[in-house]
Design an enzyme around this catalytic site. Structure first.
Site, short mmCIF file in Angstrom:
data_model
loop_
_atom_site.label_atom_id
_atom_site.label_comp_id
_atom_site.label_asym_id
_atom_site.label_seq_id
_atom_site.Cartn_x
_atom_site.Cartn_y
_atom_site.Cartn_z
N LYS A 266 -22.87 7.84 -24.87
CA LYS A 266 -24.30 7.71 -24.76
C LYS A 266 -24.70 8.46 -23.49
O LYS A 266 -25.92 8.75 -23.41
CB LYS A 266 -24.65 6.27 -24.65
CG LYS A 266 -24.46 5.52 -23.38
CD LYS A 266 -24.70 4.07 -23.11
CE LYS A 266 -24.29 3.28 -21.89
NZ LYS A 266 -25.24 3.76 -20.93
N VAL B 50 -20.63 -4.88 -16.25
CA VAL B 50 -21.05 -4.32 -14.62
C VAL B 50 -21.66 -5.71 -14.26
O VAL B 50 -21.29 -5.91 -13.00
CB VAL B 50 -22.25 -3.42 -14.82
CG1 VAL B 50 -22.73 -2.93 -13.44
CG2 VAL B 50 -21.67 -2.11 -15.60
N CYS C 59 -19.66 4.41 -22.72
CA CYS C 59 -20.18 5.00 -21.43
C CYS C 59 -20.55 6.72 -21.99
O CYS C 59 -21.48 7.13 -21.84
CB CYS C 59 -19.96 5.04 -20.46
SG CYS C 59 -19.81 3.60 -19.40
N THR D 25 -27.06 2.34 -16.01
CA THR D 25 -27.22 3.64 -16.44
C THR D 25 -28.72 4.09 -16.93
O THR D 25 -29.09 3.74 -18.15
CB THR D 25 -26.13 3.92 -17.00
OG1 THR D 25 -25.01 3.75 -16.40
CG2 THR D 25 -26.14 5.73 -17.04
N GLU E 134 -13.62 0.47 -17.58
CA GLU E 134 -13.23 -0.76 -18.43
C GLU E 134 -11.64 -0.79 -18.13
O GLU E 134 -10.73 0.07 -18.34
CB GLU E 134 -13.58 -0.71 -19.78
CG GLU E 134 -15.10 -1.06 -19.91
CD GLU E 134 -15.42 -0.98 -21.41
OE1 GLU E 134 -14.87 -1.51 -22.38
OE2 GLU E 134 -16.75 -0.56 -21.73
N GLU F 140 -23.20 2.27 -10.97
CA GLU F 140 -21.58 1.79 -10.98
C GLU F 140 -20.99 3.04 -11.27
O GLU F 140 -21.20 3.72 -12.38
CB GLU F 140 -21.70 0.82 -11.67
CG GLU F 140 -22.14 0.65 -13.15
CD GLU F 140 -21.35 1.19 -14.27
OE1 GLU F 140 -20.07 1.24 -14.13
OE2 GLU F 140 -21.76 1.74 -15.30
N PHE G 83 -7.73 12.89 -16.63
CA PHE G 83 -8.40 13.24 -17.86
C PHE G 83 -7.72 14.53 -18.35
O PHE G 83 -8.48 15.47 -19.06
CB PHE G 83 -9.97 13.32 -17.57
CG PHE G 83 -10.47 11.90 -17.43
CD1 PHE G 83 -11.14 11.62 -18.48
CD2 PHE G 83 -10.44 11.10 -16.22
CE1 PHE G 83 -11.55 10.31 -18.53
CE2 PHE G 83 -11.01 10.03 -16.32
CZ PHE G 83 -11.52 9.32 -17.32
N LEU G 84 -6.54 14.90 -18.40
CA LEU G 84 -6.07 15.93 -19.17
C LEU G 84 -4.95 15.63 -20.02
O LEU G 84 -3.96 16.30 -20.56
CB LEU G 84 -5.20 16.78 -18.01
CG LEU G 84 -5.98 17.72 -17.10
CD1 LEU G 84 -5.22 18.62 -16.29
CD2 LEU G 84 -6.92 18.42 -17.92
N ALA G 85 -5.09 14.27 -20.71
CA ALA G 85 -4.36 14.06 -21.82
C ALA G 85 -4.90 13.92 -22.93
O ALA G 85 -6.06 13.39 -23.11
CB ALA G 85 -3.61 12.43 -21.40
#
Length: 440
Positions: free
Chosen positions: A268, A25, A265, A134, A160, A156, A254-256
Protein backbone atom coordinates in the site's frame (compact mmCIF):
# COMPACT_ATOMS: atom_id res chain seq x y z
CA UNK A 1 16.88 -10.14 21.17
CA UNK A 2 15.61 -10.08 24.75
CA UNK A 3 11.91 -10.42 25.57
CA UNK A 4 12.40 -8.38 28.73
CA UNK A 5 10.47 -5.10 28.49
CA UNK A 6 11.98 -1.76 29.46
CA UNK A 7 11.43 -0.41 32.95
CA UNK A 8 9.34 2.75 33.42
CA UNK A 9 11.49 5.86 33.15
CA UNK A 10 12.33 7.06 36.63
CA UNK A 11 11.71 10.71 37.31
CA UNK A 12 10.27 11.45 33.86
CA UNK A 13 7.35 13.85 33.58
CA UNK A 14 4.57 11.49 32.60
CA UNK A 15 1.61 12.45 30.42
CA UNK A 16 -1.99 11.38 30.03
CA UNK A 17 -1.97 9.91 26.52
CA UNK A 18 -4.91 8.98 24.36
CA UNK A 19 -4.59 6.42 21.56
CA UNK A 20 -7.25 6.14 18.86
CA UNK A 21 -7.16 2.66 17.34
CA UNK A 22 -6.11 -0.66 18.90
CA UNK A 23 -4.54 -2.34 15.87
CA UNK A 24 -0.86 -3.24 15.50
CA UNK A 25 0.33 0.35 15.80
CA UNK A 26 -2.21 1.64 18.32
CA UNK A 27 -2.06 -1.30 20.69
CA UNK A 28 1.73 -1.46 20.60
CA UNK A 29 2.01 2.30 21.16
CA UNK A 30 -0.47 2.22 24.04
CA UNK A 31 1.16 -0.71 25.82
CA UNK A 32 4.71 0.60 25.36
CA UNK A 33 3.87 4.14 26.46
CA UNK A 34 2.26 2.69 29.58
CA UNK A 35 5.46 0.73 30.13
CA UNK A 36 7.39 4.00 29.91
CA UNK A 37 5.27 5.34 32.77
CA UNK A 38 2.55 7.31 31.01
CA UNK A 39 -1.15 6.98 31.77
CA UNK A 40 -2.76 5.71 28.56
CA UNK A 41 -6.36 5.47 27.40
CA UNK A 42 -6.79 3.44 24.22
CA UNK A 43 -10.04 3.82 22.26
CA UNK A 44 -11.36 1.50 19.57
CA UNK A 45 -14.77 1.26 17.88
CA UNK A 46 -14.68 -2.56 18.04
CA UNK A 47 -16.43 -3.26 21.35
CA UNK A 48 -15.56 -6.97 21.25
CA UNK A 49 -11.87 -6.14 20.89
CA UNK A 50 -12.09 -3.64 23.74
CA UNK A 51 -13.75 -6.24 25.99
CA UNK A 52 -10.98 -8.74 25.22
CA UNK A 53 -8.21 -6.21 25.82
CA UNK A 54 -9.69 -5.23 29.19
CA UNK A 55 -9.03 -8.84 30.17
CA UNK A 56 -5.51 -8.63 28.70
CA UNK A 57 -6.46 -10.94 25.82
CA UNK A 58 -4.41 -9.66 22.87
CA UNK A 59 -5.97 -10.50 19.48
CA UNK A 60 -2.75 -10.31 17.45
CA UNK A 61 0.36 -12.49 17.52
CA UNK A 62 3.07 -10.13 18.70
CA UNK A 63 5.91 -11.09 21.11
CA UNK A 64 6.06 -9.11 24.39
CA UNK A 65 2.71 -7.43 23.73
CA UNK A 66 0.47 -9.66 25.92
CA UNK A 67 2.82 -9.15 28.86
CA UNK A 68 3.03 -5.40 28.32
CA UNK A 69 -0.75 -5.09 28.12
CA UNK A 70 -1.22 -7.18 31.26
CA UNK A 71 1.38 -5.18 33.18
CA UNK A 72 -0.10 -1.87 32.05
CA UNK A 73 -3.58 -2.86 33.19
CA UNK A 74 -2.31 -4.22 36.52
CA UNK A 75 -0.39 -0.98 37.17
CA UNK A 76 -3.51 1.10 36.34
CA UNK A 77 -1.57 2.90 33.61
CA UNK A 78 -3.46 1.36 30.68
CA UNK A 79 -7.18 1.21 30.05
CA UNK A 80 -9.35 0.40 27.04
CA UNK A 81 -12.68 1.90 26.06
CA UNK A 82 -14.97 2.60 23.12
CA UNK A 83 -15.81 6.09 24.37
CA UNK A 84 -13.95 8.90 22.61
CA UNK A 85 -15.15 11.30 25.29
CA UNK A 86 -12.64 9.67 27.66
CA UNK A 87 -9.88 11.47 25.74
CA UNK A 88 -11.13 14.93 26.75
CA UNK A 89 -8.42 15.41 29.39
CA UNK A 90 -5.51 13.91 27.47
CA UNK A 91 -2.30 15.89 26.97
CA UNK A 92 -1.41 14.08 23.74
CA UNK A 93 -3.65 11.98 21.48
CA UNK A 94 -2.13 9.51 19.00
CA UNK A 95 -4.08 8.75 15.83
CA UNK A 96 -3.43 5.11 14.91
CA UNK A 97 -6.39 4.25 12.70
CA UNK A 98 -6.13 2.12 9.54
CA UNK A 99 -5.37 3.81 6.23
CA UNK A 100 -5.70 0.92 3.75
CA UNK A 101 -5.31 1.10 -0.01
CA UNK A 102 -8.35 1.46 -2.26
CA UNK A 103 -8.76 -0.75 -5.30
CA UNK A 104 -7.03 1.92 -7.43
CA UNK A 105 -4.06 2.04 -5.05
CA UNK A 106 -4.87 5.41 -3.48
CA UNK A 107 -5.12 5.77 0.31
CA UNK A 108 -8.52 5.24 1.91
CA UNK A 109 -8.80 7.88 4.64
CA UNK A 110 -12.42 7.10 5.57
CA UNK A 111 -11.59 5.73 9.04
CA UNK A 112 -9.05 8.49 9.64
CA UNK A 113 -11.49 11.25 8.68
CA UNK A 114 -14.24 9.66 10.77
CA UNK A 115 -11.92 9.78 13.77
CA UNK A 116 -11.16 13.45 13.11
CA UNK A 117 -14.85 14.31 12.94
CA UNK A 118 -15.53 12.45 16.18
CA UNK A 119 -12.65 14.25 17.93
CA UNK A 120 -13.58 17.76 16.81
CA UNK A 121 -15.59 18.59 19.92
CA UNK A 122 -13.81 16.23 22.31
CA UNK A 123 -10.22 17.37 22.69
CA UNK A 124 -8.91 19.91 25.15
CA UNK A 125 -7.80 22.98 23.11
CA UNK A 126 -4.37 22.62 24.74
CA UNK A 127 -3.95 19.01 23.60
CA UNK A 128 -1.53 17.92 20.88
CA UNK A 129 -2.48 15.36 18.24
CA UNK A 130 0.24 13.03 16.96
CA UNK A 131 -0.50 11.38 13.62
CA UNK A 132 1.03 7.89 13.64
CA UNK A 133 -1.16 6.49 10.86
CA UNK A 134 0.60 6.37 7.50
CA UNK A 135 -1.08 9.21 5.61
CA UNK A 136 -0.56 11.19 2.39
CA UNK A 137 1.53 14.35 2.50
CA UNK A 138 -0.55 17.25 3.78
CA UNK A 139 -2.77 15.20 6.11
CA UNK A 140 -1.16 16.45 9.33
CA UNK A 141 -1.69 20.06 8.26
CA UNK A 142 -5.31 19.25 7.44
CA UNK A 143 -5.70 17.56 10.83
CA UNK A 144 -4.47 20.68 12.62
CA UNK A 145 -6.81 22.89 10.64
CA UNK A 146 -9.86 20.69 11.23
CA UNK A 147 -9.33 20.00 14.93
CA UNK A 148 -8.01 23.41 15.88
CA UNK A 149 -5.23 21.91 18.00
CA UNK A 150 -1.51 21.53 17.37
CA UNK A 151 -0.73 18.45 15.31
CA UNK A 152 2.52 16.57 14.79
CA UNK A 153 3.44 13.95 12.21
CA UNK A 154 5.00 11.13 14.22
CA UNK A 155 5.23 8.15 11.84
CA UNK A 156 5.78 4.64 13.17
CA UNK A 157 8.54 2.32 11.97
CA UNK A 158 7.41 -0.95 13.54
CA UNK A 159 7.98 -4.40 12.09
CA UNK A 160 5.26 -6.96 12.64
CA UNK A 161 6.61 -9.68 14.88
CA UNK A 162 9.00 -7.16 16.46
CA UNK A 163 6.64 -4.23 17.11
CA UNK A 164 7.10 -3.88 20.88
CA UNK A 165 10.86 -4.28 20.58
CA UNK A 166 11.01 -1.70 17.79
CA UNK A 167 8.93 0.79 19.80
CA UNK A 168 11.21 0.50 22.83
CA UNK A 169 14.44 0.35 20.79
CA UNK A 170 13.75 2.66 17.82
CA UNK A 171 16.22 3.48 15.07
CA UNK A 172 14.88 7.03 15.03
CA UNK A 173 11.99 9.15 16.28
CA UNK A 174 10.56 11.50 13.66
CA UNK A 175 8.64 14.61 14.69
CA UNK A 176 7.15 16.76 11.94
CA UNK A 177 5.59 19.98 13.22
CA UNK A 178 5.21 23.67 12.53
CA UNK A 179 4.99 24.46 16.25
CA UNK A 180 8.19 23.59 18.17
CA UNK A 181 6.35 23.36 21.48
CA UNK A 182 4.02 20.71 20.04
CA UNK A 183 7.01 18.66 18.83
CA UNK A 184 8.51 19.02 22.32
CA UNK A 185 5.36 17.65 23.91
CA UNK A 186 5.26 14.58 21.67
CA UNK A 187 9.01 14.08 21.96
CA UNK A 188 8.74 13.88 25.75
CA UNK A 189 6.61 10.76 25.39
CA UNK A 190 9.75 8.91 24.29
CA UNK A 191 12.02 10.22 27.03
CA UNK A 192 14.37 7.47 28.15
CA UNK A 193 14.59 5.78 24.75
CA UNK A 194 18.01 5.84 23.13
CA UNK A 195 17.39 7.04 19.58
CA UNK A 196 18.12 10.08 17.42
CA UNK A 197 15.20 12.51 17.21
CA UNK A 198 14.58 13.97 13.77
CA UNK A 199 12.74 17.28 13.96
CA UNK A 200 11.34 18.47 10.67
CA UNK A 201 8.24 19.82 8.96
CA UNK A 202 5.05 17.68 8.69
CA UNK A 203 5.37 17.06 4.94
CA UNK A 204 8.92 15.74 5.27
CA UNK A 205 7.93 13.47 8.16
CA UNK A 206 4.97 12.07 6.21
CA UNK A 207 7.08 11.46 3.14
CA UNK A 208 9.86 9.85 5.20
CA UNK A 209 7.57 6.94 6.12
CA UNK A 210 6.56 6.25 2.51
CA UNK A 211 10.15 6.71 1.32
CA UNK A 212 11.48 4.20 3.84
CA UNK A 213 9.04 1.44 2.94
CA UNK A 214 9.35 2.05 -0.79
CA UNK A 215 13.13 1.77 -0.55
CA UNK A 216 12.82 -1.59 1.22
CA UNK A 217 10.52 -2.75 -1.57
CA UNK A 218 13.08 -1.64 -4.15
CA UNK A 219 15.81 -3.57 -2.34
CA UNK A 220 13.72 -6.74 -2.13
CA UNK A 221 12.73 -6.62 -5.78
CA UNK A 222 16.38 -6.04 -6.70
CA UNK A 223 17.60 -9.12 -4.84
CA UNK A 224 14.81 -11.27 -6.31
CA UNK A 225 15.78 -10.31 -9.85
CA UNK A 226 19.43 -10.81 -8.95
CA UNK A 227 18.60 -14.31 -7.70
CA UNK A 228 17.05 -15.11 -11.08
CA UNK A 229 20.23 -13.91 -12.77
CA UNK A 230 22.32 -16.09 -10.44
CA UNK A 231 20.42 -19.18 -11.59
CA UNK A 232 21.23 -18.44 -15.23
CA UNK A 233 24.96 -18.15 -14.48
CA UNK A 234 25.35 -20.91 -11.89
CA UNK A 235 26.07 -18.39 -9.13
CA UNK A 236 24.80 -18.54 -5.53
CA UNK A 237 22.68 -15.59 -4.37
CA UNK A 238 23.66 -16.25 -0.74
CA UNK A 239 27.32 -15.62 -1.57
CA UNK A 240 26.53 -12.64 -3.78
CA UNK A 241 24.26 -11.04 -1.16
CA UNK A 242 26.80 -11.65 1.60
CA UNK A 243 29.50 -9.88 -0.39
CA UNK A 244 27.12 -7.00 -1.08
CA UNK A 245 25.95 -6.71 2.52
CA UNK A 246 29.46 -6.23 3.87
CA UNK A 247 29.55 -2.89 2.06
CA UNK A 248 28.45 -0.28 4.64
CA UNK A 249 26.72 1.66 1.89
CA UNK A 250 24.42 -1.32 1.23
CA UNK A 251 24.11 -3.33 4.45
CA UNK A 252 22.92 -6.93 4.85
CA UNK A 253 19.23 -6.32 5.66
CA UNK A 254 16.56 -7.11 3.04
CA UNK A 255 18.96 -9.01 0.80
CA UNK A 256 17.29 -12.41 1.12
CA UNK A 257 15.32 -13.57 -1.94
CA UNK A 258 11.79 -14.85 -1.52
CA UNK A 259 8.44 -15.39 -3.21
CA UNK A 260 7.84 -11.63 -3.28
CA UNK A 261 7.19 -8.88 -0.74
CA UNK A 262 3.84 -8.21 0.88
CA UNK A 263 2.21 -7.49 4.22
CA UNK A 264 0.14 -4.60 5.42
CA UNK A 265 2.66 -1.85 4.60
CA UNK A 266 4.94 -2.29 1.59
CA UNK A 267 2.26 -2.87 -1.09
CA UNK A 268 0.00 0.00 0.00
CA UNK A 269 2.86 2.40 0.72
CA UNK A 270 4.58 1.86 -2.63
CA UNK A 271 1.24 2.36 -4.33
CA UNK A 272 0.57 5.56 -2.38
CA UNK A 273 4.00 6.95 -3.20
CA UNK A 274 3.53 6.18 -6.89
CA UNK A 275 0.19 8.03 -6.87
CA UNK A 276 1.80 10.99 -5.10
CA UNK A 277 4.54 11.06 -7.74
CA UNK A 278 1.99 10.84 -10.55
CA UNK A 279 -0.02 13.75 -9.13
CA UNK A 280 3.16 15.80 -8.86
CA UNK A 281 4.24 14.94 -12.41
CA UNK A 282 7.32 13.09 -11.15
CA UNK A 283 8.51 10.05 -13.10
CA UNK A 284 9.15 7.31 -10.52
CA UNK A 285 9.74 4.52 -13.03
CA UNK A 286 12.17 2.63 -10.82
CA UNK A 287 9.48 2.14 -8.17
CA UNK A 288 6.93 1.10 -10.81
CA UNK A 289 9.44 -1.44 -12.07
CA UNK A 290 9.97 -2.77 -8.54
CA UNK A 291 6.22 -3.34 -8.18
CA UNK A 292 6.09 -5.08 -11.57
CA UNK A 293 9.09 -7.23 -10.60
CA UNK A 294 7.25 -8.27 -7.45
CA UNK A 295 4.28 -9.58 -9.43
CA UNK A 296 6.71 -11.32 -11.78
CA UNK A 297 8.29 -13.03 -8.77
CA UNK A 298 5.02 -14.80 -7.95
CA UNK A 299 4.91 -16.26 -11.45
CA UNK A 300 8.63 -17.13 -11.32
CA UNK A 301 8.03 -19.22 -8.19
CA UNK A 302 5.17 -21.03 -9.93
CA UNK A 303 7.46 -21.78 -12.89
CA UNK A 304 10.04 -23.16 -10.47
CA UNK A 305 7.40 -25.44 -8.94
CA UNK A 306 6.33 -26.61 -12.41
CA UNK A 307 9.95 -27.37 -13.30
CA UNK A 308 10.60 -29.24 -10.06
CA UNK A 309 7.45 -31.34 -10.34
CA UNK A 310 7.08 -31.95 -14.08
CA UNK A 311 10.58 -31.40 -15.43
CA UNK A 312 9.36 -28.46 -17.53
CA UNK A 313 8.78 -24.82 -16.61
CA UNK A 314 5.64 -25.01 -18.76
CA UNK A 315 4.41 -28.37 -17.41
CA UNK A 316 0.86 -28.92 -16.21
CA UNK A 317 0.04 -28.92 -12.50
CA UNK A 318 -3.54 -30.10 -12.96
CA UNK A 319 -4.34 -32.75 -10.38
CA UNK A 320 -0.92 -32.43 -8.75
CA UNK A 321 -0.92 -32.48 -4.93
CA UNK A 322 1.34 -29.81 -3.39
CA UNK A 323 2.14 -29.20 0.27
CA UNK A 324 2.71 -25.60 1.39
CA UNK A 325 4.79 -24.73 4.45
CA UNK A 326 4.06 -21.17 5.56
CA UNK A 327 1.20 -18.90 4.53
CA UNK A 328 1.68 -15.65 6.46
CA UNK A 329 3.51 -12.83 4.71
CA UNK A 330 6.50 -13.40 6.97
CA UNK A 331 7.48 -15.47 9.99
CA UNK A 332 6.59 -14.36 13.51
CA UNK A 333 3.12 -13.04 12.70
CA UNK A 334 -0.38 -14.28 11.98
CA UNK A 335 -0.91 -11.60 9.32
CA UNK A 336 -2.09 -12.85 5.93
CA UNK A 337 -2.63 -9.42 4.36
CA UNK A 338 -1.05 -9.25 0.90
CA UNK A 339 0.92 -12.39 1.67
CA UNK A 340 3.15 -13.46 -1.23
CA UNK A 341 2.65 -17.05 -0.05
CA UNK A 342 -1.08 -16.72 -0.70
CA UNK A 343 -0.44 -15.00 -4.03
CA UNK A 344 1.68 -17.96 -5.15
CA UNK A 345 -0.89 -20.41 -3.78
CA UNK A 346 -3.65 -18.71 -5.78
CA UNK A 347 -1.67 -19.15 -8.99
CA UNK A 348 -0.96 -22.78 -8.19
CA UNK A 349 -4.65 -23.41 -7.51
CA UNK A 350 -5.59 -21.64 -10.75
CA UNK A 351 -3.44 -24.19 -12.58
CA UNK A 352 -5.37 -27.06 -11.04
CA UNK A 353 -3.02 -28.06 -8.22
CA UNK A 354 -4.50 -29.52 -5.04
CA UNK A 355 -3.10 -27.57 -2.07
CA UNK A 356 -2.56 -28.54 1.56
CA UNK A 357 -1.06 -25.89 3.84
CA UNK A 358 0.42 -25.55 7.31
CA UNK A 359 1.48 -22.42 9.16
CA UNK A 360 2.33 -22.28 12.88
CA UNK A 361 0.71 -18.85 13.13
CA UNK A 362 -2.63 -19.80 11.56
CA UNK A 363 -5.40 -21.82 13.18
CA UNK A 364 -6.79 -24.76 11.28
CA UNK A 365 -10.29 -23.24 11.57
CA UNK A 366 -9.26 -20.36 9.30
CA UNK A 367 -10.96 -20.45 5.90
CA UNK A 368 -8.35 -20.06 3.15
CA UNK A 369 -10.51 -21.04 0.22
CA UNK A 370 -8.73 -23.53 -2.00
CA UNK A 371 -6.01 -24.30 0.55
CA UNK A 372 -6.83 -27.17 2.90
CA UNK A 373 -5.33 -26.17 6.25
CA UNK A 374 -3.83 -28.92 8.40
CA UNK A 375 -2.42 -28.79 11.91
CA UNK A 376 0.88 -30.60 11.42
CA UNK A 377 3.62 -30.56 8.76
CA UNK A 378 3.42 -34.31 8.20
CA UNK A 379 -0.03 -33.87 6.67
CA UNK A 380 1.44 -31.31 4.24
CA UNK A 381 4.01 -33.84 3.05
CA UNK A 382 1.65 -36.81 2.80
CA UNK A 383 1.31 -37.91 -0.85
CA UNK A 384 2.66 -34.56 -2.08
CA UNK A 385 4.49 -34.23 -5.37
CA UNK A 386 6.46 -31.41 -3.77
CA UNK A 387 6.70 -29.50 -0.51
CA UNK A 388 6.90 -25.74 -1.13
CA UNK A 389 8.39 -23.55 1.62
CA UNK A 390 6.77 -20.11 1.33
CA UNK A 391 7.36 -18.47 4.74
CA UNK A 392 10.63 -18.44 6.66
CA UNK A 393 9.44 -19.93 9.97
CA UNK A 394 12.67 -21.12 11.67
CA UNK A 395 10.93 -24.19 13.12
CA UNK A 396 10.70 -25.62 9.61
CA UNK A 397 14.46 -26.26 9.83
CA UNK A 398 13.85 -28.61 12.77
CA UNK A 399 11.29 -30.84 11.06
CA UNK A 400 12.01 -34.55 10.68
CA UNK A 401 12.80 -34.29 7.01
CA UNK A 402 13.76 -37.97 6.51
CA UNK A 403 10.32 -38.90 7.85
CA UNK A 404 8.63 -36.32 5.62
CA UNK A 405 10.48 -37.76 2.62
CA UNK A 406 8.89 -41.13 3.31
CA UNK A 407 5.43 -39.56 3.36
CA UNK A 408 5.71 -37.74 0.04
CA UNK A 409 4.75 -39.10 -3.35
CA UNK A 410 7.90 -37.50 -4.77
CA UNK A 411 10.53 -36.26 -2.31
CA UNK A 412 10.95 -32.76 -3.73
CA UNK A 413 11.32 -29.45 -1.87
CA UNK A 414 10.99 -26.02 -3.47
CA UNK A 415 12.46 -23.64 -0.90
CA UNK A 416 11.40 -20.13 -1.90
CA UNK A 417 13.10 -18.63 1.19
CA UNK A 418 16.41 -20.52 1.03
CA UNK A 419 15.60 -21.42 4.62
CA UNK A 420 16.73 -25.04 4.64
CA UNK A 421 20.16 -26.65 4.36
CA UNK A 422 20.41 -28.21 0.87
CA UNK A 423 22.88 -30.86 2.07
CA UNK A 424 20.63 -31.94 4.95
CA UNK A 425 17.66 -32.14 2.60
CA UNK A 426 19.69 -34.19 0.14
CA UNK A 427 20.73 -36.60 2.90
CA UNK A 428 17.07 -36.87 3.91
CA UNK A 429 16.27 -38.02 0.39
CA UNK A 430 14.84 -34.83 -1.10
CA UNK A 431 15.58 -33.19 -4.41
CA UNK A 432 16.18 -29.57 -3.36
CA UNK A 433 15.32 -26.45 -5.36
CA UNK A 434 16.17 -23.03 -3.90
CA UNK A 435 16.10 -19.49 -5.27
CA UNK A 436 19.24 -18.12 -6.89
CA UNK A 437 21.10 -21.37 -6.27
CA UNK A 438 23.15 -23.50 -8.68
CA UNK A 439 21.24 -26.56 -9.85
CA UNK A 440 22.02 -29.63 -7.71
Amino acid sequence: MSDKPERPVEGAANSHVGVVGAGYVGLTSAACLARLGHTVTCVDVDTAKVAALREARVPIAEPQLPRLVSEGISASRLRFTSELASLARCDVVLLCVPTPARSDGTVDLAAFDAALQALRHTLDPRAVVAVKSTVPVGTTARTEELLGVASVSNPEFLREGHAAWDFLHPDRIVLGATRPEAADRVGRLYRGLDAPVIRTDPASAELAKYASNAFLALKLSYVNVLAELCEHHGADIAHVAHAMGLDDRIGPAFLAPGPGWGGSCLPKDTSALLHAAERAGVDFAMLSDAVAANFHQHERVVRKVRLAVTGSAEGSLRGIRLGLLGLTFKAGTDDLRDSPALAVAERLADEGASLTGYDPGIRRSKDLGRIQLVDEPALVAKDAAAVVVLTEWPQFRELNWPQLAQLTDHATVVDTRNLLDPDELSEAGFAYHGLGKPRR
